[in-house]
Write an enzyme that holds these catalytic residues in place. Sequence first.
Site, PDB file in Angstrom:
ATOM      1  CG  ASP A  16      -0.119  -0.095   2.532  1.00 40.61           C
ATOM      2  OD1 ASP A  16       0.739  -0.988   2.624  1.00 40.61           O
ATOM      3  OD2 ASP A  16      -0.365   0.707   3.444  1.00 40.61           O
ATOM      4  CE  LYS A  60      -0.583   0.396   6.766  1.00 39.71           C
ATOM      5  NZ  LYS A  60       0.640   0.051   6.015  1.00 39.71           N
ATOM      6  CD  GLU A  83       0.006  -0.455  11.004  1.00 36.67           C
ATOM      7  OE1 GLU A  83       1.220  -0.388  10.752  1.00 36.67           O
ATOM      8  OE2 GLU A  83      -0.878  -0.533  10.133  1.00 36.67           O
ATOM      9  CD  GLU A 125       4.847   2.182  11.801  1.00 36.09           C
ATOM     10  OE1 GLU A 125       6.046   2.119  11.485  1.00 36.09           O
ATOM     11  OE2 GLU A 125       3.941   2.492  11.004  1.00 36.09           O
ATOM     12  CE  LYS A 127       0.716  -4.086   9.779  1.00 36.21           C
ATOM     13  NZ  LYS A 127       0.552  -3.323   8.530  1.00 36.21           N
ATOM     14  CB  SER A 165       0.758  -7.191   8.359  1.00 35.41           C
ATOM     15  OG  SER A 165       0.362  -6.223   7.402  1.00 35.41           O
ATOM     16  CE1 TYR A 208       3.017   1.695   4.566  1.00 31.07           C
ATOM     17  CE2 TYR A 208       4.413   2.665   6.250  1.00 31.07           C
ATOM     18  CZ  TYR A 208       3.761   1.561   5.729  1.00 31.07           C
ATOM     19  OH  TYR A 208       3.859   0.339   6.355  1.00 31.07           O
TER      20      TYR A 208
END
Length: 393
Positions: A73, A185, A225, A227, A267, A331, A393
């Site tokens: 992604d 997500k 998630e 992170e 996650k 993942s 990202y």
Amino acid sequence: MASTSLLKASPVLDKSEWVKGQSVLFRQPSSASVVLRNRATSLTVRAASSYADELVKTAKTIASPGRGILAMDESNATCGKRLDSIGLENTEANRQAFRTLLVSAPGLGQYISGAILFEETLYQSTTEGKKMVDVLVEQNIVPGIKVDKGLVPLVGSNNESWCQGLDGLASRTAAYYQQGARFAKWRTVVSIPNGPSALAVKEAAWGLARYAAISQDSGLVPIVEPEILLDGEHDIDRTYDVAEKVWAEVFFYLAQNNVMFEGILLKPSMVTPGAESKDRVTPEKVAAYTLKLLRNRVPPAFLSGGQSEVEATLNLNAMNQAPNPWHVSFSYARALQNTCLKTWGGRPENVNAAQTTLLARAKANSLAQLGKYTGEGESEEAKEGMFVKGYTY
């Protein structure tokens, strides 16, 4: 991903009580992730979504034994950086070619249960003209979609970020469902060197809870998630302390938003020292700390992030060596794609070799999910770290 009996969220709930006995998914720190699904808990939460049965079915499919998630992604900008590393221009045609290579690898569905897509990919066809989504479904891989709109500075914090994208999310998730996506997500982050401040933790937890509730209402299983970034020189105990606080906050707000726990994937990042720490730890210690976090704070799921391909797999394998109440899987993005991308190099004649490399990494993590990975025969390239300071990202 958590699989618990239907939960009834109490209007007033103490955070320290709520986090007991839940299920979890793991994420590899800052580049790899673990996904967890809880096998049994006594909690019950009200299912507000008309998609309740479908959500549970999707979650169980993604958390099937010996399989995990391929995260592909990356934004177009990030994908461009990957392409640049092998000397390719960042064009839609080149992005399409690499994504086609990934989704069409023969037998990929034997090891991969879900694929997280960027919006362009969800609506994209392969180089042969077939919809990417259809190619995945034919391999028994559930298509997913990244739904957030990226990180922006959080005013009033210690140079921290918050994740935007709640505006218009309901209409977007409904459209993604129609296009074939079945899980979602939302990437929000917590920085240890910058605090984390109470404001940043609360903002991350509340945003995740609202996103999860909206996604379920549209028929998408949300990956939850928060992170914990790898950046920093802190030791593993500091990571653990922060992760405990973050997950307590996350579950508190999930309950307040009536999120159906058996229809989510958790996650969490693996609990490791900061990437710049001098404190090196074994896979067994990472596994012990991560499982301790889960037992104290959540119900069960998948892991990866910034570690080398081999490190991510060894840590996952160690977590599956001892009995635990979760389905602990993976993942991974770079931990599955890195060697594959370099092998391909943008050359059509290398596609088969690159797909073979991808399948080898997927199989290794499949074995790790089953607790059967040995690490024998791994290349030196697969052992190279992939941490990027301030990675986006």
